[in-house]
Design an enzyme around this catalytic site. Structure first.
Site, PDB file in Angstrom:
ATOM      1  N   GLY A  12       0.831  -1.199   0.000  1.00 24.68           N
ATOM      2  CA  GLY A  12       0.000   0.000   0.000  1.00 24.68           C
ATOM      3  C   GLY A  12       0.864   1.248   0.000  1.00 24.68           C
ATOM      4  N   ASN A 122      -0.539  -0.831  12.842  1.00 25.91           N
ATOM      5  CA  ASN A 122      -1.179  -0.281  14.040  1.00 25.91           C
ATOM      6  C   ASN A 122      -2.203  -1.242  14.636  1.00 25.91           C
ATOM      7  OD1 ASN A 122       0.018   2.324  14.412  1.00 25.91           O
ATOM      8  ND2 ASN A 122      -0.988   2.992  12.548  1.00 25.91           N
ATOM      9  N   HIS A 177       2.704   5.226  20.433  1.00 23.18           N
ATOM     10  CA  HIS A 177       2.442   5.887  19.157  1.00 23.18           C
ATOM     11  C   HIS A 177       0.956   6.237  19.113  1.00 23.18           C
ATOM     12  CE1 HIS A 177       2.853   7.065  15.047  1.00 23.18           C
ATOM     13  NE2 HIS A 177       2.146   6.072  14.574  1.00 23.18           N
TER      14      HIS A 177
END
Length: 314
Positions: A12, A122, A177
């Site tokens: 991606g 994530n 994060h």
């Protein structure tokens, strides 16, 4: 690293930008792209491969149509995963991406058993922890890419605020994060001059707020998440390990007593070199920062606990 071969799982925007950045600097011999979407993989590999005529040296860009074709990589970057959508809960997202990670990591272990893994998926810190649990590899070989991106975003906001020192700004952050990240202006600088001697406390708070909101601002304008800055951040980490540069970079790593925590992955400054994480740097934190760091660690542990309650690690 003799082969200097880098595998990237996920073709991606972030994965492809990382691949393109690596070919433009010419730091590795071969980049192998893999994605479950074969047409995307082949198309991106051809496009990036055609760009190498203008790079410093002829990096080979290869599409992999099966995980077995990502063999004997020195470094594997994992960007695979899905974003949170609609009515999806945090637990739903965690379980979906953890299952994707489990499959990806099994293939990395099988075909590139000596690789260093950089996790970009994530929720970053939790997925980095998942990789540790799946592989049981030395913690120096598994690194989450977070601080490289967040530090770059902080540097961008600092430059916008002061209007000088572009390219000389060094931003440092610790923590997860996400919204619990902890920018460290007291050890950030412009051209070696401490940031606190250049900007006011008010400006500092604005810089910190805008850094935390950096990703959301991009989504607001583009309708999609960032990829140029994350892709370049990945490439910088890869280059540091291929070149054994021994650079200091905040990264998500498994703690084993450092900062008073163990068995959790969280962002702290580390030294990156040929073996991956060469050293974890322990900063002296004041009481306020320690409290913020605990909030950050606890939020990551909450995510890990969700996976444990769903018997993911069994």
């Amino acid at each position: 690293m003799v082969g200097r071969k880098v595998g990237i799982v996920g073709a991606g925007s972030v994965g492809a930008t990382a691949a393109y950045s690596l070919t433009m600097t010419g730091r590795c011999h071969e980049v192998i792209l893999y994605d479950i979407d074969s047409d995307l993989t082949v198309g991106k590999a051809i496009d990036i491969g055609q760009s190498t005529s203008y790079s410093p040296r002829g990096t080979i860009v290869t599409p992999a149509l099966h995980p077995s074709e990502m063999k004997d990589c020195d470094i594997v970057v994992i960007t695979a995963g899905v974003p949170r959508k609609g009515d999806m809960t945090r637990a739903d997202l965690l379980m979906i991406n953890a299952k994707i990670m489990k499959e990806v990591v099994a293939n990395v272990m099988k075909y590139s058993p000596d690789a260093i893994i950089i996790c970009v998926s994530n929720p970053l810190d939790i997925m980095t922890y998942v990789i540790h649990k799946m592989t049981n590899w030395d913690r120096s070989r598994i690194i989450g890419m977070a601080g490289a991106l967040d530090g770059a975003r902080m540097a961008y906001e600092i430059y916008k605020k002061v209007g000088f020192g572009s390219g000389q700004v060094k931003g440092m952050l610790i923590g997860d994060h996400g919204q619990n990240m902890i920018p460290m202006p007291e050890i950030s600088s412009i051209g070696g001059v401490p940031l606190e001697q250049i900007v006011t406390k008010g400006d500092m708070q604005d810089i910190i707020a805008r850094t935390k909101d950096g990703g959301a601002q991009i989504v607001k304008h583009l309708g999609t998440s960032a990829y140029y800055a994350p892709g370049r951040a990945v490439a910088v980490m890869v280059e540091a390990m291929l070149d054994d540069s021994q650079i200091v970079m905040p990264s998500s790593v498994l703690l084993d007593g450092e900062y008073g925590y163990s068995d959790v992955c969280v962002g702290v400054p580390v030294v990156l070199g040929g073996n991956g994480v060469e050293k974890i740097i322990e900063l002296e934190l004041d009481g306020e920062t320690k409290a913020k760091f605990k909030i950050s660690v606890d939020s990551i542990k909450d995510g890990i606990e969700i996976l444990e309650k769903n018997n993911f690690f069994v």
